[in-house]
Design a protein around this motif. Structure first.
Motif, PDB file in Angstrom:
ATOM      1  N   ARG A 151       0.867  -1.180   0.000  1.00  0.00           N
ATOM      2  CA  ARG A 151       0.000   0.000   0.000  1.00  0.00           C
ATOM      3  C   ARG A 151       0.905   1.232   0.000  1.00  0.00           C
ATOM      4  N   LEU A 152       0.341   2.358  -0.385  1.00  0.00           N
ATOM      5  CA  LEU A 152       1.159   3.565  -0.454  1.00  0.00           C
ATOM      6  C   LEU A 152       1.687   3.973   0.918  1.00  0.00           C
ATOM      7  N   LYS A 153       0.946   3.661   1.967  1.00  0.00           N
ATOM      8  CA  LYS A 153       1.448   4.025   3.291  1.00  0.00           C
ATOM      9  C   LYS A 153       2.698   3.223   3.649  1.00  0.00           C
ATOM     10  N   ASP A 154       2.909   2.058   3.006  1.00  0.00           N
ATOM     11  CA  ASP A 154       4.155   1.311   3.206  1.00  0.00           C
ATOM     12  C   ASP A 154       5.340   2.081   2.630  1.00  0.00           C
ATOM     13  N   LEU A 172       2.163   8.647 -16.321  1.00  0.00           N
ATOM     14  CA  LEU A 172       2.475   7.775 -15.185  1.00  0.00           C
ATOM     15  C   LEU A 172       2.243   8.500 -13.860  1.00  0.00           C
ATOM     16  N   ARG A 173       2.699   9.746 -13.783  1.00  0.00           N
ATOM     17  CA  ARG A 173       2.546  10.507 -12.528  1.00  0.00           C
ATOM     18  C   ARG A 173       1.066  10.745 -12.218  1.00  0.00           C
ATOM     19  N   GLN A 174       0.250  10.865 -13.242  1.00  0.00           N
ATOM     20  CA  GLN A 174      -1.177  11.089 -13.017  1.00  0.00           C
ATOM     21  C   GLN A 174      -1.855   9.853 -12.429  1.00  0.00           C
ATOM     22  N   TYR A 175      -1.377   8.657 -12.800  1.00  0.00           N
ATOM     23  CA  TYR A 175      -1.874   7.435 -12.153  1.00  0.00           C
ATOM     24  C   TYR A 175      -1.470   7.417 -10.684  1.00  0.00           C
ATOM     25  N   VAL A 176      -0.226   7.776 -10.418  1.00  0.00           N
ATOM     26  CA  VAL A 176       0.264   7.795  -9.034  1.00  0.00           C
ATOM     27  C   VAL A 176      -0.535   8.798  -8.209  1.00  0.00           C
ATOM     28  N   ARG A 177      -0.790   9.955  -8.793  1.00  0.00           N
ATOM     29  CA  ARG A 177      -1.549  10.987  -8.074  1.00  0.00           C
ATOM     30  C   ARG A 177      -2.960  10.516  -7.767  1.00  0.00           C
ATOM     31  N   ALA A 178      -3.584   9.816  -8.704  1.00  0.00           N
ATOM     32  CA  ALA A 178      -4.941   9.284  -8.474  1.00  0.00           C
ATOM     33  C   ALA A 178      -4.939   8.276  -7.334  1.00  0.00           C
ATOM     34  N   ALA A 179      -3.891   7.455  -7.255  1.00  0.00           N
ATOM     35  CA  ALA A 179      -3.798   6.470  -6.168  1.00  0.00           C
ATOM     36  C   ALA A 179      -3.553   7.160  -4.826  1.00  0.00           C
ATOM     37  N   GLU A 180      -2.728   8.228  -4.828  1.00  0.00           N
ATOM     38  CA  GLU A 180      -2.499   8.983  -3.598  1.00  0.00           C
ATOM     39  C   GLU A 180      -3.812   9.541  -3.053  1.00  0.00           C
ATOM     40  N   ILE A 181      -4.638  10.057  -3.939  1.00  0.00           N
ATOM     41  CA  ILE A 181      -5.932  10.617  -3.517  1.00  0.00           C
ATOM     42  C   ILE A 181      -6.829   9.518  -2.977  1.00  0.00           C
ATOM     43  N   SER A 182      -6.859   8.374  -3.652  1.00  0.00           N
ATOM     44  CA  SER A 182      -7.747   7.293  -3.221  1.00  0.00           C
ATOM     45  C   SER A 182      -7.326   6.698  -1.883  1.00  0.00           C
ATOM     46  N   LYS A 186      12.205   7.477   0.837  1.00  0.00           N
ATOM     47  CA  LYS A 186      12.371   8.459  -0.228  1.00  0.00           C
ATOM     48  C   LYS A 186      12.020   7.835  -1.577  1.00  0.00           C
ATOM     49  N   GLY A 187      11.416   8.663  -2.422  1.00  0.00           N
ATOM     50  CA  GLY A 187      11.008   8.167  -3.732  1.00  0.00           C
ATOM     51  C   GLY A 187      11.401   9.098  -4.855  1.00  0.00           C
ATOM     52  N   ALA A 188      11.307   8.593  -6.070  1.00  0.00           N
ATOM     53  CA  ALA A 188      11.542   9.384  -7.275  1.00  0.00           C
ATOM     54  C   ALA A 188      10.325   9.256  -8.176  1.00  0.00           C
ATOM     55  N   ALA A 189       9.970  10.337  -8.866  1.00  0.00           N
ATOM     56  CA  ALA A 189       8.768  10.332  -9.692  1.00  0.00           C
ATOM     57  C   ALA A 189       8.967  11.187 -10.935  1.00  0.00           C
ATOM     58  N   LEU A 190       8.147  10.910 -11.937  1.00  0.00           N
ATOM     59  CA  LEU A 190       8.129  11.758 -13.123  1.00  0.00           C
ATOM     60  C   LEU A 190       7.435  13.075 -12.818  1.00  0.00           C
ATOM     61  N   HIS A 191       7.639  14.061 -13.674  1.00  0.00           N
ATOM     62  CA  HIS A 191       6.964  15.337 -13.511  1.00  0.00           C
ATOM     63  C   HIS A 191       5.454  15.167 -13.633  1.00  0.00           C
ATOM     64  N   GLU A 192       4.714  16.125 -13.110  1.00  0.00           N
ATOM     65  CA  GLU A 192       3.253  16.047 -13.034  1.00  0.00           C
ATOM     66  C   GLU A 192       2.587  15.891 -14.399  1.00  0.00           C
ATOM     67  N   ASN A 193       3.212  16.398 -15.472  1.00  0.00           N
ATOM     68  CA  ASN A 193       2.549  16.366 -16.770  1.00  0.00           C
ATOM     69  C   ASN A 193       2.739  15.051 -17.519  1.00  0.00           C
ATOM     70  N   PHE A 194       3.308  14.041 -16.850  1.00  0.00           N
ATOM     71  CA  PHE A 194       3.445  12.721 -17.450  1.00  0.00           C
ATOM     72  C   PHE A 194       2.281  11.834 -17.040  1.00  0.00           C
ATOM     73  N   ASN A 223      -3.307  -1.318  -4.812  1.00  0.00           N
ATOM     74  CA  ASN A 223      -4.325  -0.423  -5.376  1.00  0.00           C
ATOM     75  C   ASN A 223      -4.600  -0.800  -6.834  1.00  0.00           C
ATOM     76  N   PRO A 224      -5.874  -1.099  -7.201  1.00  0.00           N
ATOM     77  CA  PRO A 224      -6.181  -1.513  -8.578  1.00  0.00           C
ATOM     78  C   PRO A 224      -5.890  -0.438  -9.623  1.00  0.00           C
ATOM     79  N   ILE A 225      -5.763   0.818  -9.209  1.00  0.00           N
ATOM     80  CA  ILE A 225      -5.434   1.887 -10.157  1.00  0.00           C
ATOM     81  C   ILE A 225      -4.142   1.564 -10.899  1.00  0.00           C
ATOM     82  N   PHE A 226      -3.210   0.924 -10.213  1.00  0.00           N
ATOM     83  CA  PHE A 226      -1.909   0.651 -10.813  1.00  0.00           C
ATOM     84  C   PHE A 226      -1.952  -0.464 -11.853  1.00  0.00           C
TER      85      PHE A 226
END
Length: 315
Positions: free
Chosen positions: A188-191, A206-216, A196-204, A266-269
């Protein structure tokens, strides 16, 4: 005064300025001299100016005639360009195609699919724009590219969806020695939040999937590196600086055997997909249409699930 002039009359007039006489122009164009004379007379009526002046046994353009000659050359060149473009738009073996995709799709689409297409269509040129999903959408809408491959499901009325395909799930990529690799269940994301993590910029995409999972999951991940490069994400994990979230389809491409892919709960992934689009309402060229058809026949035969990272766990 006319804003546009008859192309044939302009051609006759230009030939007169080159040949130096109406008869010489008629012989070159293989028409009756009276046709040349009528064309010049009509142009003079339309401009209200005298276009030719007598000189010896021939004629030369007046000052106004020289101005019209310059305009005529431009108008005829534009008309010729239009007819060339029209011929190319009807000919699927020639032309130019603008293609937009993300860096993460190069290993899926460019080689061998697009390279094979270029080999089979040697008279078609391509412009390949590698950009974020937001930039690729903008390029499609502004007609800067003809076709784009988007890593995201867009409900945008400006886009025409031709076909979509699923791709490998987004998983946690870390070194085998990372503490997250010791958790024997889908993460789970709380794990991830203590690390520390690395991510793509917001306009990619992949990052939009990650952001949707963070919200959920109501979790905000801590990214110490943001980048526009997938390779940088994997090298971040390879350097044991932390984790990244990435499709496992890059495993064979990057060949980093010290890394492991960990499934997420998370099924979003698992919903990641690639959609091939053009601009809605735009009539694309025959060459671009041929590439779309080529993609439609080739992509279903290409595995969207590349080799797993060595040691990857299944959910």
């Amino acid at each position: 005064m006319q804003k546009m002039f008859n192309a044939q009359r302009l051609q006759y007039f230009l030939q007169v300025t080159v040949s130096g006489s109406l008869r010489g122009a008629a012989e070159t164009l293989d028409v009756d001299p009276s046709s040349i004379s009528r064309a010049i007379a009509q142009l003079e009526r339309e401009t209200g100016l005298r276009l030719l002046e007598r000189k010896g046994r021939g004629v030369v353009p007046s000052e106004a005639g020289n101005m019209l000659a310059r305009y005529a050359r431009r108008q005829l060149e534009i008309l010729e360009d239009f007819h060339n473009d029209l011929r190319q738009s009807r000919d699927a073996t020639r032309g130019h195609i603008g293609v937009g995709l993300g860096e993460g799709m190069l290993h899926i689409f460019f080689h061998p699919i697009i390279t094979d297409y270029m080999r089979d269509h040697p008279h078609i040129t391509l412009d390949l724009a590698v950009a974020s999903v937001d930039q690729n959408v903008s390029n499609i809408v502004e007609d800067k590219v003809d076709i784009a491959m988007l890593y995201h499901g867009f409900n945008d009325v400006r886009l025409r969806h031709h076909f979509s395909m699923s791709c490998s799930p987004i998983q946690v990529i870390v070194r085998k020695s990372h503490p997250l690799a010791e958790i024997d269940r889908p993460l789970r994301l709380k794990d991830l939040s203590p690390y520390k993590g690395a991510a793509l910029h917001e306009n990619f995409g992949l990052r939009q999937y990650v952001r949707a999972a963070e919200i959920s999951e109501q979790v905000q991940l801590k990214h110490v590196l943001t980048t526009s490069s997938f390779r940088a994400l994997w090298q971040f994990a390879q350097a044991d600086l932390g984790y990244t979230l990435c499709p496992t389809s890059f495993a064979a491409w990057f060949n980093m055997p010290d890394l492991v892919a960990l499934p997420l709960s998370n099924p979003i992934f698992n919903q990641g997909g690639i959609t091939i689009v053009t601009r809605a309402g735009r009539h694309i060229s025959a060459a671009a249409t041929s590439l779309l058809k080529y993609l439609a026949t080739r992509v279903p035969h290409l595995s969207m699930h590349s080799q797993a990272v060595p040691g990857a766990r299944q959910s």
